[in-house]
Design a protein around this motif. Structure first.
Motif: not given
Ligand code: PPE
Length: 309
Positions: A99-101, A130-132, A194-201
């Motif tokens: 879902i993309r609001p 799956a995103y990746l 910090a994190e990934g481009p679209g993910e936490n680590l």
């Protein structure tokens, strides 16, 4: 796979359900020029009781909050967006979906001050696997530390999900893919993880779990919050205010990403250094499989995380 190959035909935009191809904006929209939009990524999972949106209320809250620094006032009540979204999923008969609001400054006049530009709001849903990649869920991904740093919270709010700031993520992602890696890890301005481009680590060391604190310029990910809670419920000690150096990535027993799109994805190497045994580790596997059991409604005790369609 592009949208045109997907079985979706309706988008909710500014209060109405419109045909997919009619969900258009003007080329002089403020957000197109200056990135003045805020958005969310949410998943709806197939459960025994039908499609259920995972942590919808938290995502909505973050959407409204993201708008605050930019004076983006969403001209709809949360309940209206909930009704629009659940109706969108019902109309298109989706069992599960992404879902993309999005809320953004539209068309009136250019110039940095959004002035009288109206705030447009849209919600789209579509099937997103799956995103990746399916394989990544089991095998893990090869990642590289980016030469691009994550922007600092003193430059741009890092707790807001703002469209324009994603150029930082796009740069890191293009660089990683250009060099043959599947994903990047960004260090913050101080050089900590910090994190990934679209993910936490997340990092696992000696059976304990670490994730960079919110002061490390990462997004306050809702999957991150869920993973912290699930890991603690499984009995793990979780340090959620960690400050991790690049070197600690290389010597970790296990590493994994969390995110709505990425769900829980193991990392098997960083900068060509094998992590642990070079495949999904046991702690990651336990947290990941419990995560999937939770989001698909197979575990008791997490009922408040679901909004049924
Ligand atoms: N950090 C960033 C920078 C980020 O974009 C996301 C989500 C996260 C962390 C994880 O947050 P959460 O989804 O609340 O657990 N990225 C969204 C957009 C991905 C995209 O490619 O678009 C997502 O996962 O929906």
């Amino acid at each position: 796979m592009g949208f045109d190959e997907m079985d979706v035909d309706t988008i909710w935009m500014d209060g109405e359900f419109v045909d997919w191809e009619d969900a258009q904006v003007h080329v002089l929209s403020h957000a197109l020029h200056y990135g003045t939009g805020v958005f969310e990524g949410v998943r709806c999972y197939a459960t025994e009781d039908g499609p259920a949106i995972f942590r919808w209320d938290e995502h909505l809250e973050r959407l409204y909050d993201s708008g605050k620094p930019y004076d983006i006032e969403i001209p709809y009540e949360p309940a209206e967006l909930t009704e629009a979204t659940t109706e969108l999923i019902r109309r298109q008969d989706l069992e599960s979906c992404y879902i993309r609001p999005i809320a953004f400054y539209g068309y009136d006049m250019l110039g940095l001050d959004p002035g009288e530009c109206p705030v447009s709001v849209a919600v789209a849903v579509w099937p997103w696997g799956a995103y990746l990649g399916e394989e990544a869920i089991e095998e893990g991904v090869d990642v590289a530390v980016s030469s691009w740093r994550k922007y600092a919270s003193s430059q741009i709010p890092t707790n807001a999900k703002t469209t324009g700031t994603y150029v930082n993520s796009v740069l890191a992602s293009l660089e990683a893919k250009g060099n043959g890696y599947l994903e990047a890890i960004l260090l913050n301005k101080e050089g900590y993880v910090a994190e990934g481009p679209g993910e936490n680590l997340f990092l696992v060391r000696d059976g304990e779990v670490y994730t960079p604190g919110l002061s490390q310029s990462n997004l306050d990910g809702i999957t991150r919050r869920s993973v912290i809670e699930i890991a603690r419920d499984l009995g793990y000690t979780v340090y959620d205010q960690a400050q991790l150096s690049r070197g600690e990535l290389y010597t970790a027993d296990e590493l994994f990403f969390s995110g709505t799109a990425a769900e829980v994805t193991p990392i098997r190497s960083v900068d060509d250094n094998e992590i642990g045994s070079g495949s999904r580790g046991p702690v990651t596997e336990e947290i990941q499989s419990t995560f999937f059991d939770v989001v698909e409604g197979r575990v008791d005790g997490y009922e408040e995380w679901f909004t049924y369609v």
